[in-house]
Design a protein around this motif. Sequence first.
Motif, short mmCIF file in Angstrom:
data_model
loop_
_atom_site.label_atom_id
_atom_site.label_comp_id
_atom_site.label_asym_id
_atom_site.label_seq_id
_atom_site.Cartn_x
_atom_site.Cartn_y
_atom_site.Cartn_z
N GLN A 501 32.69 50.65 40.30
CA GLN A 501 33.16 49.35 39.81
C GLN A 501 34.17 48.78 40.80
N TYR A 502 33.92 47.53 41.19
CA TYR A 502 34.91 46.86 42.04
C TYR A 502 35.88 46.08 41.16
N PHE A 503 37.05 45.77 41.70
CA PHE A 503 38.06 44.93 41.06
C PHE A 503 38.60 43.96 42.11
N GLU A 504 38.83 42.70 41.72
CA GLU A 504 39.46 41.74 42.64
C GLU A 504 40.05 40.60 41.85
N MET A 505 41.28 40.21 42.21
CA MET A 505 41.94 39.05 41.65
C MET A 505 43.06 38.61 42.58
N PHE A 506 42.97 37.37 43.07
CA PHE A 506 43.99 36.82 43.98
C PHE A 506 44.20 37.69 45.21
N GLY A 507 43.16 38.36 45.66
CA GLY A 507 43.27 39.23 46.82
C GLY A 507 43.69 40.64 46.50
N ASN A 508 44.21 40.89 45.29
CA ASN A 508 44.44 42.25 44.83
C ASN A 508 43.06 42.86 44.55
N ARG A 509 42.77 44.02 45.16
CA ARG A 509 41.41 44.50 45.06
C ARG A 509 41.36 46.03 45.04
N ALA A 510 40.25 46.54 44.53
CA ALA A 510 40.10 47.99 44.42
C ALA A 510 38.62 48.31 44.29
N LEU A 511 38.31 49.57 44.56
CA LEU A 511 36.94 50.08 44.39
C LEU A 511 37.00 51.46 43.76
N TYR A 512 36.38 51.59 42.59
CA TYR A 512 36.26 52.88 41.91
C TYR A 512 34.90 53.48 42.21
N ARG A 513 34.88 54.77 42.53
CA ARG A 513 33.60 55.46 42.75
C ARG A 513 33.76 56.94 42.41
N ASP A 514 33.06 57.37 41.36
CA ASP A 514 32.98 58.79 41.00
C ASP A 514 34.34 59.49 40.97
N GLY A 515 35.31 58.89 40.31
CA GLY A 515 36.60 59.54 40.13
C GLY A 515 37.62 59.24 41.20
N TRP A 516 37.24 58.50 42.23
CA TRP A 516 38.18 58.09 43.28
C TRP A 516 38.40 56.58 43.19
N MET A 517 39.58 56.14 43.62
CA MET A 517 39.85 54.71 43.60
C MET A 517 40.69 54.31 44.80
N ALA A 518 40.17 53.37 45.58
CA ALA A 518 40.92 52.76 46.68
C ALA A 518 41.52 51.46 46.17
N SER A 519 42.80 51.25 46.41
CA SER A 519 43.52 50.11 45.82
C SER A 519 44.36 49.40 46.88
N CYS A 520 44.38 48.07 46.78
CA CYS A 520 45.19 47.26 47.69
C CYS A 520 45.86 46.15 46.90
N ARG A 521 47.19 46.28 46.70
CA ARG A 521 47.93 45.17 46.10
C ARG A 521 48.29 44.22 47.22
#
Length: 789
Positions: A501-521
């Motif tokens: 699942q991806y996430f994005e709002m106002f350039g805040n973004r993240a990617l979830y994959r199989d228990g890991w999550m990369a995040s950028c505020r």
Amino acid sequence: MARKPRFPRKVDRHVYPGPEYRFSKAKIGLTYQDSKPDFPRQPNAPERAPNVLLVLLDDVGYGWSSAFGGRVAMPTAERLARSGLKYCQFHTTALCSPTRAALLTGRNHHSAASGVIGEIGTGYPGYTGIIPKSCGTIAETLQQNGYGTAWWGKNHNVPDNQTSAAGPFDNWPTQRGFDYFYGFIGGETDQFRPALYRGTEPVEAGRTPEEGYQLTRDLADDCIGWMRQQKSIAPQRPLFLYFAPGAGHAPHQPPLDWRGRHQGKFDQGWDAYREEVFKRQIELGVVPPDAKLTARPAEIPAWDSFDDEQKQLFSRMAENYADFLSHADHEVGRVVQALDDLGELENTLVLYIIGDNGSSAEGTLTGTLNEMLTLGGYAPDLQQLLDRQDEIGLPGTSPHYPVGWAWAGDTPFQWTKQVASHFGGTRNPMIVSWPREITEGGGSRFQFHHIIDIAPTLLEVIGITEPTMMKGTPQKPIEGVSLAYTFDEKAEDAPSTRTTQYFEMFGNRALYRDGWMASCRHGRLPWQTVGTADFAKDRWELYDLRGDYSQAVDVAARHPEKLRELQDLFMVEAAKYDVLPLDDRFIERADVTLRPSWFYGRKRVTFYSGMTYLPEGSAPKTNNISYTLTVGADLPSEGTEGVLVCVGGDMGGWSLYVKDRRLVYHYNFFDMERHEAVSDIEVPTGRVELKLAFTNESDTLGGPASARISINGKDVGHVAIPRQCRGRFSTECMDVGMDSRSPVSRGYLDRGTFPFTGRIEYATFDFDLEVANRELTPEERLEQHVRLD
């Protein structure tokens, strides 16, 4: 042997509406005597199909509700949790209308063209705010399968530039699968003087706060009445009920008889509140025992950095919010009880989603009595807040608590609403109750799921296939996955069916994959609505959620390859779902001219008496530009008075009116500053020409301006306006001949809508000042004379 599906599909249809009825059982003879009749059949729902009550609260984080360890009393949530399941890794998009679009369509918010709220939509595929016809709503499918469908409360999915009486209405609820709609359009509304619609027609509340009126109460009354009516007429038909009150979005306005119910419960402050709630969350089992409480960001001040008087103010703001939210839960409880009284609760699937994003940090570091002020990028006056703290939550205020309480309300996570990179923005409680099918009362579920998973869940449990064609438009595949497997009492440890699942709002973004999550505020803080940041300077974090429930430990330095993998995957998802281009602007996108409307590009606009309830987002722009307004009016007597033209309300706006035989122009800068020009002569009786010349005096958004008023061509008053509203004045509207909602000026506070008692022949805006300020030709003067006649 394969296990029999718990919810077998019984209706195998993919195209809606279905083919025209063929009268296959009819026999047509020469006369009726040798003929056999047949009738087109009403669509029937699958056998034993449940009612669905979908409740969505607004701006409520993980740590507020008593059902999830918070200090806000929510007995209805607790009741449903005892008979159902609590979902502890359920996610939203971090913002209002994007979550709602994803909920209704089962597609990611950018796929549904709702990457941000409609008020700041832009002309890119993922950001227009216009849900494509290729993204049919769950209501459209259920309506075609025998359900009665209705929506109460907040609709934040009508395009901001399509809210006028001229429509178009094809994205209003009654054109997107709902038989009935009663609520408001847009991000928020005043709870005591709401901008209400029934269907597509504006309506008035009819009662005052002193008489007990408050919007959530009204919505519940209307919902209960509609349900009773439907079940009396067609008891066999299941109902799809979407109950979406404005609570707990600002303005935080509990009913007058609910004030003070949480007095003293937040005196410990936000730092101590998080520690207390976190401990209770572990005891309740809604966070794992090995979870960590994340630290307070440096940008949020400590509770003890404020003096006692300020602490008292901030505590009262939290108490007021808690009263507001608790009351909303009470009204949800009335709806649930009404279903029980009708004998329908046993076979009603209730999904109670406590928040469409995390807690809102849009109230600034000190809170506010006027959220429109802070959304416009202005800081409130702290001393004014201290002086007016007894007014918090009363009619005429639009309060919002400080950032610290937003962070506390998102316990145990980092950050808040708008920040899609971290769970403080995206993780919300959900409770699911269905007494007929869910037997594990009080259980918890920790599978990773997202708001787009609700629509396919409903399709599965009801027994309907996913549409491929809706009203002649091929459908995008639903991007969610069903979570119905979690209803099984043995599903506590079942692996999640959502793996990415991806996430994005106002350039805040993240990617979830199989228990890991990369995040950028990214860049701008959620309580700062002005300015942008350099995407090239962004820093990514990495979390191993398999043992880090709350994103407490950044392991990016230890696993650079995994971080790179997820960053690359984010770009794949971004391209797939129309996330690009990334855009971190907020107030800069609030300009109504960025979205084409009926007024786009017009240099002259003429309105006539009776033009009321024109929402500001669909009205001509009247801030940060120069224009003239010319009103031709007839004042038949010396007592003629009332509003000629106005925009906005008590939270901000402007009004041109006649009172005590004087022409008055009033500019309300968010109820903090008020500037007024009053004519130095009386307005004569008979036919007159009244003019407002508004001059924008700066190229800077929100800079100074001035206004000059004239009567029959003679200047009669002038006022300097040191600073303007940068974006919207309010959540209200433009009116000609009255002030239909709350009063812009206190000068007619006791006059109701203050209707003009004379006759308005025309009200003409000229946005081309070269034309507006030149001498009229004889032909043009004749034209105006004809209009006056």
